[in-house]
Enzyme design. Structure first.
Site, PDB file in Angstrom:
ATOM      1  N   SER A   1       0.841  -1.191   0.000  1.00 29.53           N
ATOM      2  CA  SER A   1       0.000   0.000   0.000  1.00 29.53           C
ATOM      3  C   SER A   1       0.881   1.247   0.000  1.00 29.53           C
ATOM      4  CB  SER A   1      -0.954  -0.045   1.177  1.00 29.53           C
ATOM      5  OG  SER A   1      -1.991   0.875   0.996  1.00 29.53           O
TER       6      SER A   1
ATOM      7  N   ASP B   1      -8.752  -4.863  -5.973  1.00 30.95           N
ATOM      8  CA  ASP B   1      -8.386  -3.877  -4.957  1.00 30.95           C
ATOM      9  C   ASP B   1      -9.262  -2.628  -5.086  1.00 30.95           C
ATOM     10  OD1 ASP B   1      -7.138  -2.038  -3.276  1.00 30.95           O
ATOM     11  OD2 ASP B   1      -5.126  -2.732  -3.775  1.00 30.95           O
TER      12      ASP B   1
ATOM     13  N   HIS C   1      -6.875  -5.670  -1.771  1.00 31.13           N
ATOM     14  CA  HIS C   1      -5.801  -4.837  -1.222  1.00 31.13           C
ATOM     15  C   HIS C   1      -4.980  -5.672  -0.233  1.00 31.13           C
ATOM     16  CE1 HIS C   1      -3.890  -0.979  -0.805  1.00 31.13           C
ATOM     17  NE2 HIS C   1      -3.983  -1.024   0.510  1.00 31.13           N
TER      18      HIS C   1
END
Length: 809
Positions: free
Chosen positions: A666, A751, A783
């Site tokens: 991320s 995601d 994600h």
């Protein structure tokens, strides 16, 4: 949900956004192939290791002549040894391979095992082995599966269709590298040895090494919770590779699995009543969580939120109303959440509070009445309150960006509100607030070094037992002597471990976990009245703590004088000198790293890497000034904090400056890309896991339910219009010409936060420059990877990638 309470509270969206982007390698065009040093190192180790294992002898297999082509017969001889295949009784089948031929036993052993096919009229044993043929041999022999890495060869059309998938497998598993496959080229003895060495995983093996799977297999048992009456225990454990819920009577061994999920693990569960449980799961990582209910015996399971493209959030489990719960859903408008009262027996949903468009969080009192709402436009938030549900909300206070006033729960008389607040101070504190006077009536606890993040309430005593804050580790400030003594008793019973309480009941029964930096955790049931302690389960009994590494808190100064905190993990037993280093920046970025067992960190340390985790500026937990120091500093000062950590370890002599990699998910994935783009001299390799590459497209594709926080993103990251130059300067996509180190990109197709396009676009741009970029894309993930088989694919690839670029130097 506060683990100490039977009540479930909704976080405001602004609090949830603090972990917004969490969780939990590029080469220059002129350097598409491994450097000569790396290739020579692998070749030298390959031949030597294969000889030591007895796989090659240099006579029957011709391996003494490393530069000459290996024949199909010689390849068969080596593979028979490696696979320990018995030759069939009858050595017949190929007209050009006679029983008396030296290679006949090997060739027919491979044929019998289905590893070679060939024509009945001939095998051509003396013909040179081609790269395409080797690909098929290895794929069958070592059962190389599709691991999701997207492979593109410049000469794809020249690969025979029968060998196409096998050619892809060799590159997916880092057995070969390069942009061209050259299917018809002959394989030399040296090439064969190198490929065999890598296919066997000998590059990443050593004696006594903890298997990769041990770090990332699903917990044996985890997440124990006690029913409200204390009579039953529920936990999760694997079934068909997915985490499902198991229930047993307290004190009994017999348990019953009550869910049977096979596509996606259950994300979380909670007791609704003494005989019903709620659980949540999404589909393929899309984060549109649904809430399900099931009986204690697994019967009468029901999706309580069966709406498409809808995310459900449990607002209150309504402990005093056994058959109802309050749930937030964005089914009317994907940008906002209305609250529904749902009957868990019938599934009937009735609108309880309609969101006017700006409410980001709701709070109920202890009777389940919705009496507090938080509105926000991302920068300015308002605390709304009403005496009862038949009255309108009124505004009690307004806060601006950086100011926190997060209502957590009502006092037990339902008059005042406990909140986490940093108003008029830098660090958050626990306060009691009076809606009637619109004032803070009491500061319950504040800490000079860290934010106070939560507290331990007691319904039985009608008060707060302790405040919780985190420095290097989690700390408690006690307000109740009985609770302090209980915690001291628990810690004394598990020396060397930290204690985390899951449940307490009035009768004195306590469910807790003991954990450390070397242990995933052990669950215990304790009767405080009798002093009896029962061990329930080890989360990961296969982990040998003596082989795990110490996670040591560290501090150092940034180049502009900030004190930075973090953790350094060194390989167990290794001398702290000239080690290869992996920098692992956390996601968020409005989050923080914490002390404890982290399988990624322990895995990397077990493979010989020092691991650096930094709570860089912009991280949470250190006050609003430290958080604000990260505003509009993506790729700049936030990145400098990581670089300064590397330089500090290099100056100390702990780290080899030529063997430093950066890996994160991320925001950490962004930091990996930024590190390679903006400080190319620092890193020898990088791995971006669901990391954004272009901050314009990231901001343009925020999930709809984050729309109310868009202004906050603009203030903390940059406004696409007002700060166009800034966002261009710090978006790695626009600076790929500066990248020199190998890059590995990882992405989930579903995601909702960092879209697939973020990874697609940087991979495409680099490939247009002729850069060979491994790109792992999983169609059933979001994600971060949730399914264990995908996690194992990821970490096997990471192990290979880092070993090639940090260890083979």
């Amino acid at each position: 949900m506060n683990a100490m309470s039977k009540k479930v509270y909704a976080l405001t969206l602004s609090m949830a956004m603090s972990i917004a982007l969490i969780q939990p390698a590029v080469q220059a065009a002129e350097a598409v192939k491994p450097t000569a040093t790396v290739a020579e190192s692998i070749a030298s180790k390959a031949t030597q290791t294969l000889q030591q294992l007895g796989y090659i002898d240099g006579t029957t297999d011709g391996m003494k002549e490393s530069q000459t082509p290996i024949t199909r017969a010689q390849a068969a001889i080596i593979l028979q040894r490696v696979l320990q295949l018995d030759a069939p009784a009858s050595l017949t089948g190929f007209t050009d391979v006679l029983a008396k031929d030296e290679a006949a036993p090997a060739i027919y052993a491979l044929k019998q095992s289905g590893l070679i096919q060939g024509q009945a009229k001939g095998y051509a044993p003396d013909a040179p082995l081609t790269r395409a043929q080797m690909a098929s041999l290895f794929t069958r022999a070592f059962e190389l599966k599709d691991n999701g890495i997207q492979v593109v060869y410049s000469d794809m059309e020249q690969i025979p269709k029968v060998h196409m998938e096998d050619a892809i497998r060799l590159k997916q598993h880092f057995i070969i590298e390069g942009s061209a496959f050259n299917a018809k080229n002959s394989v030399t003895h040296g090439d064969f040895a190198d490929a065999l060495y890598l296919a066997l995983g000998l590059d990443v093996q050593s004696e006594g090494l903890t298997p990769l799977e041990d770090f990332f297999k699903q917990p044996a048992q985890a997440g124990f919770q006690m029913s409200p009456d204390g009579k039953h225990l529920a936990h999760m454990e694997p079934w068909n590779n997915r985490m499902n819920i198991v229930v047993k009577e307290n004190g009994q061994d017999k348990s019953v699995r009550i869910t049977s999920e096979t596509e996606r693990s259950i994300a979380a569960f909670v007791w609704a009543t003494n005989d019903k449980l709620l659980y949540v799961k999404d589909e393929a990582g899309d984060e549109n969580y649904h809430i399900y209910v099931t009986d204690i015996d697994g019967k009468n399971s029901k999706d309580l939120t069966p709406y498409p493209n809808t995310r459900a959030i449990l607002v209150d489990s309504l402990e005093n109303i056994p058959d109802e719960i309050l749930v937030g859903m964005n089914k009317r408008d994907p940008r906002i959440f209305d609250v529904y009262r749902i009957n868990i027996k019938t599934g009937e949903a009735v609108l309880a509070a309609e969101n006017p468009g700006n409410i980001t969080g709701w709070l109920t009192d202890h009777e389940g009445k919705i009496r507090v709402a938080v509105s926000s436009d991302g920068n300015v938030s308002s605390l709304m309150y009403r005496e009862s549900e038949d009255k309108p909300f009124e505004n009690l206070m307004t806060t601006k960006l950086g100011e926190t006033f997060a209502p957590v729960m009502f006092t037990y008389d339902n008059k005042n509100i406990y909140a986490v607040s940093n108003l008029d101070r830098d660090k958050t504190a626990i306060v009691e607030y009076s809606p009637s006077s619109k004032k803070v009536t009491k500061t319950i606890y504040q800490n000079k070094d860290a934010d106070v993040s939560s507290f331990v309430p007691s319904k039985e005593k009608g008060t707060i037992l302790a405040a919780v804050y985190e420095t290097d580790k989690v700390n408690y400030e006690y307000f109740d002597n009985d609770f302090k003594k209980l915690m001291q008793d628990l810690q004394a019973k598990v020396p060397g471990k930290e204690v985390s309480i899951s449940n307490m009941v009035e009768e004195g029964q306590v469910l807790f976990a003991a954990y450390s930096d070397k242990s995933m955790g052990t669950y215990y049931f304790y009767d405080s009245k009798t002093g009896k302690l029962d061990k329930l389960a080890d989360a990961a009994p296969w982990i040998n703590e003596s082989k795990m590494s110490d996670v040591k808190p560290i501090t150092y100064k940034s180049r502009d004088g900030l004190t930075l905190h973090g953790y350094l993990t060194l390989p167990q037993g290794a001398e702290a000198s000239q080690l290869p280093l992996v920098v692992v920046p956390h996601g968020g970025p409005w989050a923080r790293d914490s002390w404890g067992f982290n399988p990624e960190i322990q895995f990397l340390a077990s493979r010989g890497y020092a691991v650096l985790q930094v709570n860089f500026r912009g991280s949470t937990g250190y006050g609003k000034e430290f958080l604000a120091a990260g505003n509009k500093e993506w790729g700049k000062a936030m990145q400098d904090d990581l670089t300064d950590g590397v330089n500090w370890l290099v100056e100390e002599g702990t780290v080899d400056p030529k063997r430093v990699a950066i890996y994160g998910g991320s925001y950490g994935g962004y930091a990996a890309l930024a590190g390679l783009a903006f400080t190319p001299e620092v890193y020898a390799a990088g791995i971006s896991y669901v990391g954004p590459s272009n901050l314009f497209t990231l901001l343009d594709s925020l999930p709809p339910y984050w729309e109310s926080e868009r202004n906050m993103f603009y203030e903390r990251m940059g406004d696409p219009e007002k700060d166009k130059e800034l966002l261009t300067a710090v978006s790695p996509l626009f600076h790929i010409d500066q990248m020199k180190a190998p890059l590995f990109v990882v992405q989930g197709a579903n995601d909702p936060r960092v879209k697939q396009a973020e990874s697609d676009q940087i991979v495409e741009a680099l490939r247009k420059r002729g850069v060979d970029v491994p790109y792992m894309l999983k169609a059933n993930e979001g994600h971060g990877f949730g399914n264990v088989e995908n996690q194992l694919d990821l970490y096997r690839a990471i192990e290979k990638f880092l070993n090639r670029h940090l260890m083979q130097q």
